[in-house]
Design a protein around this motif. Structure first.
Motif: not given
Length: 294
Positions: A92-119
């Motif tokens: 019950m702990m692993v399933v949501p933690a893995v899916l949510i952290s992976t999804a947020i990491g994908a969005v973060n990586g997308y922003v920091l690589s393809k939509w760079r902003f100041k800072g």
């Protein structure tokens, strides 16, 4: 006098090199697999054979009684319900933690690589700092945050802790992978009128299968095997399987049942073993595709 040419000695040298290489690899594999062999064989023995036999001996009459007891009736302190409730807590702990952290990491990586902003580079460096920060440093502030949110000593509190702790590594994986994707893909989609999310779902995500596999396996292994957060932030009804295993192994009884302890350790480790057996080759492919590049 006849002398062998380099062409005739080269194959022989190559054969000896391969023999030496395979010998070393087999030796390392033997050393690595011996503890697992001991665990499996001991878990299939009864206590009479454990006490009277050799550590490396095979079970004379293999039995899964120790496994059944470890799962459903072994004592962890004063509770004799086995590892089953702890195992389900981990699921019950692993399933949501893995899916949510992976999804947020994908969005973060997308922003920091393809939509760079100041800072953005500074933000990325600060997130990476979280990968090298000792986990003990965050125990007190994290416990205060969980208390303020009202989810202390609960499974959802553990989920939140693992999501936050996993974001630096998931962001690093996705960011480094997305840096290798051509920027022209994003620019062409923008010219066609696609926005942030449409580009992400229609272009980026379909190209991200290797890194998704890497991140899912990485997060699953780290979260399932975690003991520190589990023992600090869990309550009586939310302890993960690693804490349950520790309690089972340290519970005092009249007779120390080593076969039950070994069976419990195998039960706790089977999910990660299964994941690596099923998806191990995809994990390696994902790494070589750029997961830790740059």
């Amino acid at each position: 006098m006849r002398t062998d040419s380099p062409a005739s000695t080269k194959p022989a040298n190559l054969v000896w090199h391969r023999i030496a290489l395979w010998s070393v690899l087999l030796l390392f594999a033997l050393v690595f697999l011996t503890p697992m062999y001991v665990m499996v064989t001991t878990s299939l023995k009864d206590m009479a054979q454990v006490r009277g036999g050799s550590l490396l001996s095979l079970p004379t009459s293999p039995s899964f009684d120790a496994w059944a007891k470890a799962w459903g009736s072994a004592c962890t302190g004063i509770d004799c319900g086995g590892l089953k409730p702890f195992f389900m807590n981990s699921v019950m702990m692993v399933v949501p933690a893995v899916l949510i952290s992976t999804a947020i990491g994908a969005v973060n990586g997308y922003v920091l690589s393809k939509w760079r902003f100041k800072g953005s580079e500074v933000m990325f460096a600060l997130m990476l700092f979280g990968m090298f920060m000792p986990l003990q440093v965050v125990l007190l502030p994290m416990s205060q945050v969980l208390g303020w949110l009202g989810i202390a000593s609960s499974i959802w509190g553990l989920v939140m802790v693992h999501i936050v702790a996993g974001l630096p590594s998931t962001t690093l994986f996705f960011r480094n992978y997305y840096v290798g994707l051509p920027d022209e893909l994003v620019k062409a989609a923008m010219l066609d009128g696609a926005g942030f999310w449409r580009i992400f779902w229609r272009i980026i995500v379909p190209l991200s299968t290797p890194i998704f596999v890497v991140t899912l396996i990485w997060q699953f292994t780290n979260i399932w095997n975690d003991f520190l957060f589990g023992v600090v932030f869990s309550g009586g009804d939310s302890k993960p399987v690693t804490v349950g295993l520790n309690n089972l192994a340290n519970t005092s009884s009249a007779v120390k049942e080593y076969n039950v302890d070994m069976a419990a350790a195998m039960i706790a480790g089977l999910p990660t073993l299964f994941v690596y057996i099923v998806a191990g080759k995809y994990f390696v492919r994902g790494l070589t595709a750029g997961a830790v590049k740059g």
